[in-house]
Every structure is written in structure tokens, then in C-alpha cells.
Write an enzyme that holds these catalytic residues in place. Structure first.
Site, PDB file in Angstrom:
ATOM      1  N   TYR B 239      57.680  57.539  51.393  1.00 27.99           N
ATOM      2  CA  TYR B 239      58.090  57.347  52.659  1.00 27.99           C
ATOM      3  C   TYR B 239      58.486  58.390  53.547  1.00 27.99           C
ATOM      4  CZ  TYR B 239      58.383  53.170  48.955  1.00 27.99           C
ATOM      5  OH  TYR B 239      58.395  52.470  48.068  1.00 27.99           O
ATOM      6  N   HIS B 247      58.398  51.439  54.770  1.00 30.16           N
ATOM      7  CA  HIS B 247      57.717  51.123  53.582  1.00 30.16           C
ATOM      8  C   HIS B 247      56.214  52.376  52.983  1.00 30.16           C
ATOM      9  CE1 HIS B 247      56.558  47.140  52.919  1.00 30.16           C
ATOM     10  NE2 HIS B 247      56.453  46.788  54.517  1.00 30.16           N
ATOM     11  N   LYS B 278      47.492  52.161  51.568  1.00 38.53           N
ATOM     12  CA  LYS B 278      47.967  53.451  50.975  1.00 38.53           C
ATOM     13  C   LYS B 278      47.177  54.119  50.860  1.00 38.53           C
ATOM     14  CE  LYS B 278      52.090  51.418  48.640  1.00 38.53           C
ATOM     15  NZ  LYS B 278      52.493  50.503  50.532  1.00 38.53           N
TER      16      LYS B 278
END
Lengths: 438, 307
Positions: B239, B247, B278
């Protein structure tokens, strides 16, 4: 490690805890959970334990580590009823078929009947022939020999009979109603009892080949003119005694010329024989006592070498797999060419041994059954839980089969603990539908 | 409240026994092992750890609402890398487990405990009495204010009750609130003693833990916050700031430098990363040639379309 209650238990007693030695007790994870809820205060050495001390004291072992407790607490907080798993409480498949009423208390079960000798070995004596009796319980058969009526024995010297009877123990529980028939393989019948006698009533009777002469007529060293008559006991029943055998006419039919090979031929034979294993030296073959056992050995060897290959494709002569002229249904055809056969999860699972690493930890019952839940008759759990972590190995097929078998007909859920985060996985057994109309 | 027959006190409140100041940021964090898992128990230490960028996970029941799973309470479970980093930084110390010491009853401590209980009982009794009196007085004054008419009778009744309270009030023991501590009270919370008792961090057993630690330390040094990522098939979630506010950007997968990764594994992890939006980072630690320090090498995988 057990926590004993000093004052009567409250509402939690309906789903947690157990009685031992007349006192109400809790398992360590249950006590710790109640401490965290604020319902219980645990004293050790007259001082109350803090939650931290509870964690450190109760969660030390491999059976109830902090990961197990995290799963336990997570499910309890959601309202499930969670108990420790007891492998002996799983009804076997046979019990399930019988559909007996389940009770947790083992003393409520019907007492098992004591093991009794199978009735076949008792009753087959007089009616059926002696050979069939031998094929059944050989041990019982051997034991029953001692109870036989000595009058039925052939003219053996008395000391032999006495030796037999004292060497093996007489089993009083075996009934003697079938003891009249005589077994073909009984010790009394064998011609050379002294070599086999010493205390071996349980082993199969062996022929003593060293004392039974097998004349080698092809041998050039010794050519007897005639053979003596064999012992009548070696011959089939009704033949009785035969006279001496004249060897000469038989020898005429044999080719007794000496083989003369050239040097090259001899070398070639040596080369061929170098890698040929002499069957007489083969230990496993020597252990075979008769032709049937030898055939079994051959069968086993073939199986071993052809283990991976499906028999319907590799055995037999090479032929087309299917003759188009032959009319078969699609289903049968698919079956014929199938190499991989589909299997179910529990196939072969009963023979798997237990594992140290993978075990089922908890039984889980759904929250809406809490009102009627009884510890003495909990019923079938909703699921059984196995706790593991992402650091450890992924459960392989062996583990899946083992745990599914241990759990019986209750599905197994795998709770994977990842530093406080819990994920639940389960493996469903289903068949891929075959798109074939039969 | 429970019926008086209950001998065990059911009302329990959980508060930390210590009154130590929370402003001490140089405070050494005590790490207690439960098996192989490092835990932090004290509320002020949790705060210090968070300020240092160590997130961890809360795994215990929340004291006020124990029967839910959305918000959990102490203890804080640390990743082994988090604990090791704190210990290396000198900000944390491993407190050895003292459960097996002192097999006998300690009479002094028992006496202290009972004395404390008695004090608490007296205090609570006085508080309850005062509380009831004020309630009755309030009732009286309310009645005064409401009806102007026949309040003498009710007034008299209330005054009678007040008098009865004065004379015959008794606070039953079973109604006493008892404190159930979360963290252990005792010597071990004093910082000087803590430094004295501190044990060494258990050395990692294999190359994989070492790689994981190096990657963790490097990312932490760059200011990222990391948590565990087992559910995402990786080692860490990265993070840019506190996880409560952001997020995750990356999923970190730690592999060793010379390990060859099968193509289907690479595809699987890349697919997974793209599904959860991601970037996947493949990280390895190795020796750098220039300054002879350890260096962590990063490779990022991102699913991109054809332009």
C-alpha cells in the site's frame, strides 16, 4: 489440559463443555473463547488469568495451536456450534447402511457378539468330502484333527499319534461334530511324519521330496534295471500297490545319445545361457510348493511389469480394437477405447493410512440448530474442518481422499489461516456428465 | 443482572490494567510468542507499532462486542518479517514465555489480588448507593415539578424509600463487576526489565524466509505499508499509505534469484493480478556487485492490451 468449572455452567453448557469425573469441564479453546466473551474467569494457582496468559497457556500444543483457535473463534462468533472431532464417532459405511440410531455414548451400543468359529468348519465334516473341508479354515481344520476318532486312522504306529496330539494344543471350543471325516493332507497320512512333525500343526503340510525317489532315467550315471514299487499312500486311492517297473522298454524310447557340439556351437550356447537365469536358482520359484503357486507367481510377475498399462489394450494378440461390422452402442464403444476410467473421490480411500500432518479438527453444526442442539445426540454435522495455512503444502489427492474417508458422508472444509485472515475451501466430488445416449 | 444464586460473577469488563502513559514513543514494544506466532498485547504498543508502519492483524475478540467478526480486538498478530524488522530496529524485544516458571502458588500475589478485589467491591458498593440515591432524588424533584396537586403521598413514599436505602442497603457480591485483563500484568511490562529479559529473535530456517525478510525490509524502507497476501496468491500486499486509507497497488511474490518459474505460474499470477487491478511484483534478493550490499530486484507484471 482441562478447565474445571467451579460454579454451575450457564447457557453455554448446551453446546460446549463435557462432564468428567462428575464435574463440568471445558476444553481449553472453549474456555479461552468464553474468557474473550467475558463469560468466564479462569483461575490458575488462585490468581485470575488474563487473556494473554490464556493464549499462552491454552494454545501451546499442535492439536490446538493459535491457528486452530482462530478458526474456532471465528466460527463460534458467527454462531456455529463447534466441537472437537472424534474419529471414532464417525459411523462406518456399514453402520450407515444399517441406519442404526446414533448415540454419542458408546455404552449404549449393542454389545458385540463374541467371535465364534465359523459354522462352516463345524458342520462340513460329515457331509462334504474331506478336500472341501481342507479348503475352508485350514487352521480349524488342523485343530479338529486332534479330536478325531483314533479308530479311523490307518495302521500307523501308536507313538506317531501320541506325538501329534501332544505337539499341538487341543482346542476345547472347537466342536467335534464334524470331526469324523479324514483329510487327505492330514499328518497321519503322510509317509514320513517325523521330519514334519515337530510342533507345526498350523503350517501347511509339505511333502518331503528328499525321501520320495524321483528316478532320473535320462541320467547316464545310474541306470537301474527296474524301479521299486512306490508307497501306496502316494498313489491315488484305489490303485493300491503296483509291482516293480521294468526300466528297459522306457529307456528305448529315450534318446540317450551324447550331444557333441563343435567349439563354436558350444561358445554360442554359452553366450546364450550367460544371461539366462536358471529357474532352479530363482528363490521365489523354489518357494512355490506346487504348480498352482507357481502359476500365481508368474501372474504376479506379469502384473508387476505391466502395472501401468491397461490390460485391455496391452494383453492379448494385436488386433483392431473394434470391428466396424460389429454393432455396438456408442456407450460400449467408448468404454472399449477408454484408457482413463473415471473414479470417485472415495475410491481406494479405505486403504490409506493416517497422517500426522493432516487431520480433521472440528465438527461444525449450523447456527439455526442451536436451539435443539444436544451434546449427547448432536446428529450429523454440517461440515468438518481441517485447519492449514498458506505456508504449508496444498492438500494433495491423497490427503483429500484420506480426510473424505475419515469424515464419512460429511463434507470436509479446509480452513486456511493466513496471519489472521481465514479462507474456507472445499472440494466437491462430482462426475463429468457423459454426453452419450446409451 | 443474574440471579443471586450464581456464585460466579458474570459481569466482566475488560480493561488494560496498566496506567502507563501512551505518549512514550521510544517505548520498546514487547513481542510475545504463542507458538511460532509473534503477538503484541498492549494497547500503547499497538499504537507505537502502527506509527512505525507495522500494520499486523488484530485476531482477538473485541472486548465490547465479542460475538462478531467484522471488528476484532487485541492481540495483534505480526508477520514474522514485521517482528524481525522491529527487533532489528531496536524498537521491539522478544519477551520470553514465563508460563512454566513458578509452579507453586504465590501467596503474596494472591493476597494482593484479594485485597484489590475487596477495594473494588467497596468502591462499587459506594458508587451504586450514590447512584440509587440520585435516581430517587431526581424522581422526587421531577414529581415536584410535574404535578402540583397531591404529591405529598408519593413524596412520602419516595422519602421512605430513601430512608430505607440509607439504613438497609447492601451490595451483593455477585453483582460486582470484575476486571478481566487482556494483557498480562506484572513485571514484564516495565521497559527496563523488558530490555533485560529480551530474548533474541529466532533465526530464520531457510532461504525463503530470508528472501521474504529482505524484500519486506527494502519495501518498508521505501515507505510502503505491507500486509500479508495469501488470498491473492502472493507474499505481500503493498500500500502507498496506511491500509485503512488506500487500496493496495502491488502484489509481491518473492522468489529466489536463480529459481526458474514455470510459464503457467507466471501466467496464473499475472491473470490474477489483472483481475484484481493490481500490479504483480516478482522480487528476488541478491548481492549487488557495486557496493557489496544486498539488493532487491523487482520485476513487474502488468497486463496490457495491444495498442
Amino acid at each position: 489440559m482441562i478447565v474445571e468449572l467451579q460454579s454451575p455452567a450457564g447457557k453455554f453448557w448446551q453446546t460446549m463443555g463435557f462432564s468428567a469425573h462428575g464435574k463440568q469441564c471445558l476444553h481449553p479453546e472453549e474456555a479461552l473463547y468464553l474468557m474473550e466473551c467475558g463469560n468466564l474467569q479462569v483461575f490458575y494457582q488462585d490468581l485470575p488469568l488474563s487473556i494473554q496468559e490464556g493464549y499462552e497457556r491454552f494454545l501451546y500444543s499442535k492439536t490446538m495451536s493459535i491457528q486452530h483457535y482462530q478458526v474456532f473463534g471465528h466460527l463460534k462468533r458467527l454462531g456455529y456450534v463447534v466441537n472437537r472431532f472424534d474419529p471414532s464417532s464417525v459411523p462406518s459405511q456399514y453402520e450407515r447402511q444399517l441406519n442404526l440410531p446414533q448415540s454419542r455414548d458408546r455404552s449404549g451400543r449393542l454389545p458385540k457378539r463374541k467371535h465364534s468359529h465359523s459354522p462352516t468348519s463345524r458342520h462340513t465334516g460329515t457331509q462334504e468330502g474331506p478336500t472341501s473341508k481342507r479348503m475352508e479354515e485350514e487352521k480349524d481344520c488342523n485343530r479338529e484333527e486332534e479330536d478325531k476318532n483314533p479308530d479311523s486312522l490307518p495302521d500307523l504306529s501308536a507313538p506317531d499319534i501320541d506325538e501329534i496330539q501332544t505337539a499341538s494344543h487341543v482346542d476345547p471350543t472347537t466342536s467335534t461334530e464334524g470331526g469324523q471325516g479324514r483329510s487327505w493332507w492330514s499328518k497321519e497320512g503322510s509317509p514320513e511324519p517325523d521330519s514334519e512333525l515337530p510342533g507345526q500343526p498350523q503350517s501347511s503340510p509339505r511333502w518331503d521330496f528328499s525321501s520320495i525317489p524321483f528316478p532320473d532315467l535320462g541320467s547316464r550315471r545310474w541306470l537301474p534295471s527296474s524301479l521299486t514299487s512306490p508307497d501306496p499312500c502316494l498313489l491315488p486311492g484305489a490303485v493300491g500297490s503296483v509291482g516293480a517297473c521294468d526300466v528297459a522298454p522306457w529307456l528305448q524310447r529315450l534318446n540317450l545319445r551324447e550331444v557333441r557340439m563343435s567349439r563354436r556351437e558350444w561358445e554360442r550356447e554359452q553366450d546364450r545361457d550367460r544371461y539366462r537365469r536358471d529357474i532352479k536358482q530363482d528363490r521365489e520359484v523354489r518357494r512355490c510348493r506346487n504348480w498352482a503357486e507357481y502359476q500365481e507367481l508368474q501372474e504376479r510377475r506379469i502384473q508387476r511389469s505391466r502395472r501401468d498399462r491397461p490390460a485391455h489394450l496391452w494383453e492379448g494378440p494385436v488386433t483392431p480394437l473394434h470391428d466396424p461390422a460389429q454393432v455396438t452402442s456408442t456407450g460400449e464403444l467408448l468404454d472399449k477405447i477408454s484408457v482413463i476410467k473415471s473414479t470417485r473421490l472415495l475410491e481406494g480411500a479405505s486403504s490409506l493410512k493416517g497422517s500426522e500432518e493432516w487431520r480433521i479438527c472440528f465438527n461444525i453444526y449450523q447456527p439455526d440448530t442451536v436451539a435443539e442442539f444436544k451434546k449427547s445426540a448432536p446428529g450429523k454435522p454440517y461440515s468438518r474442518m481441517c485447519v492449514c495455512s498458506f505456508d504449508g503444502p496444498v492438500p494433495d489427492l491423497w490427503t483429500l481422499k484420506l480426510l473424505a474417508f475419515q469424515s464419512g458422508d460429511v463434507p470436509v472444509t479446509y480452513a486456511v489461516v493466513d496471519h489472521g485472515d481465514i479462507s474456507f475451501y472445499s472440494f466437491k466430488d462430482f462426475q463429468i456428465p457423459t454426453d452419450v445416449s446409451f | 443482572m443474574d440471579s443471586p444464586e450464581q456464585k460466579i460473577t458474570k459481569t466482566v469488563s475488560r480493561e488494560d490494567a496498566s496506567k502507563e502513559s501512551m505518549a512514550n514513543s521510544r517505548h520498546v514494544i514487547g513481542i510475545h510468542f504463542c507458538g511460532p506466532t509473534p503477538l503484541v498485547w498492549r494497547a500503547d504498543e499497538l499504537k507505537s507499532a502502527r506509527e512505525l508502519g507495522i500494520i499486523g492483524t488484530l485476531v482477538g475478540s473485541l472486548a465490547r462486542q465479542p460475538r462478531q467478526n467484522t471488528r476484532l480486538g487485541r492481540p495483534l498478530e505480526l508477520l514474522p518479517e514485521e517482528g524481525r524488522l522491529l527487533a532489528d530496529m531496536g524498537r521491539a524485544a522478544v519477551i520470553p514465555d514465563s508460563t512454566n516458571e513458578d509452579p507453586e502458588v504465590n501467596p503474596e500475589q494472591v493476597e494482593q489480588y484479594h485485597a484489590g478485589l475487596e477495594n473494588s467491591f467497596q468502591e462499587q458498593g459506594a458508587m451504586v448507593l450514590a447512584d440509587r440515591k440520585t435516581t430517587l432524588l431526581r424522581v422526587m424533584t421531577e414529581k415536584h415539578n410535574e404535578d402540583s396537586g397531591s404529591q405529598e403521598d408519593s413524596d412520602g413514599a419516595v422519602r421512605d424509600r430513601l430512608e430505607a436505602l440509607e439504613h438497609g442497603f447492601s451490595f451483593p457480591r455477585t453483582a460486582m463487576a470484575v476486571q478481566l485483563c487482556t494483557a498480562r500484568a506484572g513485571l514484564s511490562h516495565c521497559p527496563e526489565v523488558r530490555r533485560f529479559l529480551a530474548a533474541d529473535w529466532p533465526t530464520p530456517r531457510d532461504e525463503r524466509s530470508e528472501t521474504r525478510f529482505r524484500v519486506f525490509r527494502d519495501l518498508r524502507r521505501q515507505g510502503f505499508y505491507l500486509t500479508s497476501a495469501g488470498k491473492f496468491g502472493g507474499d505481500y500486499l503493498v500500500y502507498p499509505g496506511d491500509p485503512l486509507r488506500f487500496h493496495a497497488y502491488f502484489i509481491v511474490v518473492c522468489i529466489s534469484m536463480d529459481e526458474s518459474m514455470p510459464l503457467c505460474d507466471v501466467l496464473a499470477i499475472a491473470r490474477l493480478g489483472s483481475n484484481v487491478k493490481k500490479t504483480v511484483l516478482l522480487c528476488s534478493s541478491g548481492e549487488s556487485q557495486e557496493d557489496d550490499r544486498e539488493e532487491v530486484v523487482y520485476t513487474s507484471l502488468q497486463w496490457s492490451g495491444m495498442v
